[in-house]
Write a protein that holds these residues in place. Sequence first.
Motif, PDB file in Angstrom:
ATOM      1  N   ALA A  16       0.826  -1.207   0.000  1.00 50.04           N
ATOM      2  CA  ALA A  16       0.000   0.000   0.000  1.00 50.04           C
ATOM      3  C   ALA A  16       0.863   1.261   0.000  1.00 50.04           C
ATOM      4  N   SER A  17       2.017   1.223   0.642  1.00 52.90           N
ATOM      5  CA  SER A  17       2.886   2.400   0.669  1.00 52.90           C
ATOM      6  C   SER A  17       3.446   2.717  -0.716  1.00 52.90           C
ATOM      7  N   PHE A  18       3.487   1.751  -1.588  1.00 51.57           N
ATOM      8  CA  PHE A  18       3.993   1.918  -2.944  1.00 51.57           C
ATOM      9  C   PHE A  18       2.946   2.533  -3.869  1.00 51.57           C
ATOM     10  N   VAL A  19       1.677   2.361  -3.562  1.00 53.75           N
ATOM     11  CA  VAL A  19       0.581   2.773  -4.451  1.00 53.75           C
ATOM     12  C   VAL A  19       0.539   4.282  -4.723  1.00 53.75           C
ATOM     13  N   PRO A  20       0.695   5.175  -3.745  1.00 56.42           N
ATOM     14  CA  PRO A  20       0.618   6.608  -4.074  1.00 56.42           C
ATOM     15  C   PRO A  20       1.664   7.051  -5.107  1.00 56.42           C
ATOM     16  N   GLN A  21       2.890   6.562  -5.005  1.00 53.74           N
ATOM     17  CA  GLN A  21       3.913   6.920  -5.989  1.00 53.74           C
ATOM     18  C   GLN A  21       3.558   6.360  -7.353  1.00 53.74           C
ATOM     19  N   ALA A  22       3.093   5.134  -7.395  1.00 55.50           N
ATOM     20  CA  ALA A  22       2.699   4.537  -8.671  1.00 55.50           C
ATOM     21  C   ALA A  22       1.539   5.326  -9.286  1.00 55.50           C
ATOM     22  N   TRP A  23       0.550   5.662  -8.479  1.00 56.19           N
ATOM     23  CA  TRP A  23      -0.606   6.426  -8.975  1.00 56.19           C
ATOM     24  C   TRP A  23      -0.167   7.771  -9.543  1.00 56.19           C
ATOM     25  N   LEU A  24       0.693   8.484  -8.830  1.00 50.40           N
ATOM     26  CA  LEU A  24       1.190   9.779  -9.293  1.00 50.40           C
ATOM     27  C   LEU A  24       1.940   9.625 -10.614  1.00 50.40           C
ATOM     28  N   THR A  25       2.735   8.596 -10.725  1.00 54.34           N
ATOM     29  CA  THR A  25       3.480   8.362 -11.957  1.00 54.34           C
ATOM     30  C   THR A  25       2.540   8.039 -13.111  1.00 54.34           C
ATOM     31  N   LEU A  36      16.469   4.657 -13.802  1.00 51.57           N
ATOM     32  CA  LEU A  36      16.269   3.426 -14.570  1.00 51.57           C
ATOM     33  C   LEU A  36      17.018   2.256 -13.936  1.00 51.57           C
ATOM     34  N   GLY A  37      18.248   2.497 -13.503  1.00 52.77           N
ATOM     35  CA  GLY A  37      19.031   1.425 -12.875  1.00 52.77           C
ATOM     36  C   GLY A  37      18.390   0.925 -11.594  1.00 52.77           C
ATOM     37  N   MET A  38      17.961   1.866 -10.743  1.00 51.06           N
ATOM     38  CA  MET A  38      17.346   1.481  -9.470  1.00 51.06           C
ATOM     39  C   MET A  38      16.043   0.739  -9.708  1.00 51.06           C
ATOM     40  N   TYR A  39      15.213   1.249 -10.613  1.00 53.65           N
ATOM     41  CA  TYR A  39      13.922   0.603 -10.841  1.00 53.65           C
ATOM     42  C   TYR A  39      14.071  -0.758 -11.510  1.00 53.65           C
ATOM     43  N   SER A  40      15.075  -0.894 -12.360  1.00 55.25           N
ATOM     44  CA  SER A  40      15.336  -2.207 -12.971  1.00 55.25           C
ATOM     45  C   SER A  40      15.735  -3.217 -11.898  1.00 55.25           C
ATOM     46  N   ALA A  41      16.653  -2.820 -11.018  1.00 60.74           N
ATOM     47  CA  ALA A  41      17.081  -3.715  -9.938  1.00 60.74           C
ATOM     48  C   ALA A  41      15.930  -4.009  -8.984  1.00 60.74           C
ATOM     49  N   PHE A  42      15.140  -2.984  -8.640  1.00 59.87           N
ATOM     50  CA  PHE A  42      14.003  -3.164  -7.748  1.00 59.87           C
ATOM     51  C   PHE A  42      13.001  -4.155  -8.335  1.00 59.87           C
ATOM     52  N   THR A  43      12.679  -3.986  -9.621  1.00 56.08           N
ATOM     53  CA  THR A  43      11.696  -4.857 -10.281  1.00 56.08           C
ATOM     54  C   THR A  43      12.201  -6.299 -10.320  1.00 56.08           C
ATOM     55  N   LEU A  44      13.472  -6.483 -10.639  1.00 59.73           N
ATOM     56  CA  LEU A  44      14.044  -7.830 -10.634  1.00 59.73           C
ATOM     57  C   LEU A  44      14.009  -8.419  -9.225  1.00 59.73           C
ATOM     58  N   GLY A  45      14.325  -7.619  -8.218  1.00 62.92           N
ATOM     59  CA  GLY A  45      14.271  -8.091  -6.833  1.00 62.92           C
ATOM     60  C   GLY A  45      12.874  -8.521  -6.425  1.00 62.92           C
ATOM     61  N   ALA A  70       3.490  -5.969 -10.565  1.00 61.06           N
ATOM     62  CA  ALA A  70       2.651  -5.359 -11.607  1.00 61.06           C
ATOM     63  C   ALA A  70       2.833  -3.841 -11.626  1.00 61.06           C
ATOM     64  N   LEU A  71       2.837  -3.219 -10.451  1.00 62.22           N
ATOM     65  CA  LEU A  71       3.024  -1.765 -10.375  1.00 62.22           C
ATOM     66  C   LEU A  71       4.431  -1.368 -10.824  1.00 62.22           C
ATOM     67  N   ALA A  72       5.441  -2.085 -10.345  1.00 64.63           N
ATOM     68  CA  ALA A  72       6.821  -1.751 -10.685  1.00 64.63           C
ATOM     69  C   ALA A  72       7.090  -1.929 -12.175  1.00 64.63           C
ATOM     70  N   LEU A  73       6.565  -2.994 -12.763  1.00 56.68           N
ATOM     71  CA  LEU A  73       6.734  -3.197 -14.201  1.00 56.68           C
ATOM     72  C   LEU A  73       6.063  -2.085 -14.997  1.00 56.68           C
ATOM     73  N   SER A  74       4.897  -1.660 -14.551  1.00 52.97           N
ATOM     74  CA  SER A  74       4.203  -0.566 -15.233  1.00 52.97           C
ATOM     75  C   SER A  74       5.029   0.711 -15.205  1.00 52.97           C
ATOM     76  N   ILE A  75       5.584   1.031 -14.052  1.00 46.53           N
ATOM     77  CA  ILE A  75       6.406   2.230 -13.930  1.00 46.53           C
ATOM     78  C   ILE A  75       7.694   2.080 -14.745  1.00 46.53           C
ATOM     79  N   LEU A  76       8.291   0.912 -14.723  1.00 48.16           N
ATOM     80  CA  LEU A  76       9.501   0.672 -15.505  1.00 48.16           C
ATOM     81  C   LEU A  76       9.228   0.851 -16.997  1.00 48.16           C
ATOM     82  N   VAL A  77       8.110   0.338 -17.472  1.00 46.14           N
ATOM     83  CA  VAL A  77       7.735   0.511 -18.883  1.00 46.14           C
ATOM     84  C   VAL A  77       7.541   1.996 -19.198  1.00 46.14           C
ATOM     85  N   MET A  78       6.889   2.731 -18.299  1.00 42.56           N
ATOM     86  CA  MET A  78       6.719   4.167 -18.522  1.00 42.56           C
ATOM     87  C   MET A  78       8.069   4.882 -18.536  1.00 42.56           C
ATOM     88  N   LYS A  79       8.996   4.490 -17.669  1.00 45.52           N
ATOM     89  CA  LYS A  79      10.326   5.085 -17.652  1.00 45.52           C
ATOM     90  C   LYS A  79      11.012   4.849 -18.990  1.00 45.52           C
TER      91      LYS A  79
END
Length: 88
Positions: A16-25, A36-45, A70-79
Motif C-alpha cells: 500500500a505504501s507503494f501505491v501513491p507513488q505509482a498512482w502519481l506516476t 532506470l538502474g534502481m527501478y530495474s534492480a528493484f523490479t528484478l528483486g 505489476a506496479l513496478a513493471l508498469s512504472i519501468l515501462v513508462m520510464k
Amino acid sequence: MSGDLIGFSAAFLTTASFVPQAWLTFKTRDVSGISLGMYSAFTLGVALWLVYGLSLGAWPVVVANTITLALALSILVMKLRYGRSTPG
C-alpha cells in the motif's frame, strides 16, 4: 498473532505504501525523478521475492509481490517509454 496474519499485515502495508507513488506516476507520466538502474534492480528483486514466495508457498509474500511487481513493471515501462532523455 499468527505468522500469516503478521505476514499479510506487513505485505499490505509495504504494498500500500507503494501505491501513491505509482498512482502519481501513472497520472502525470513524469518519470524524470525515477532512476532506470534502481527501478530495474528493484523490479528484478520483487520478481525474485515472488519466485521465492511461490517456492515456499508463503502466500503473504506471493500476494504482496504479485501486486508490487505489476506496479513496478508498469512504472519501468513508462520510464523506458517517456524517460529516455533523462539519465539514471
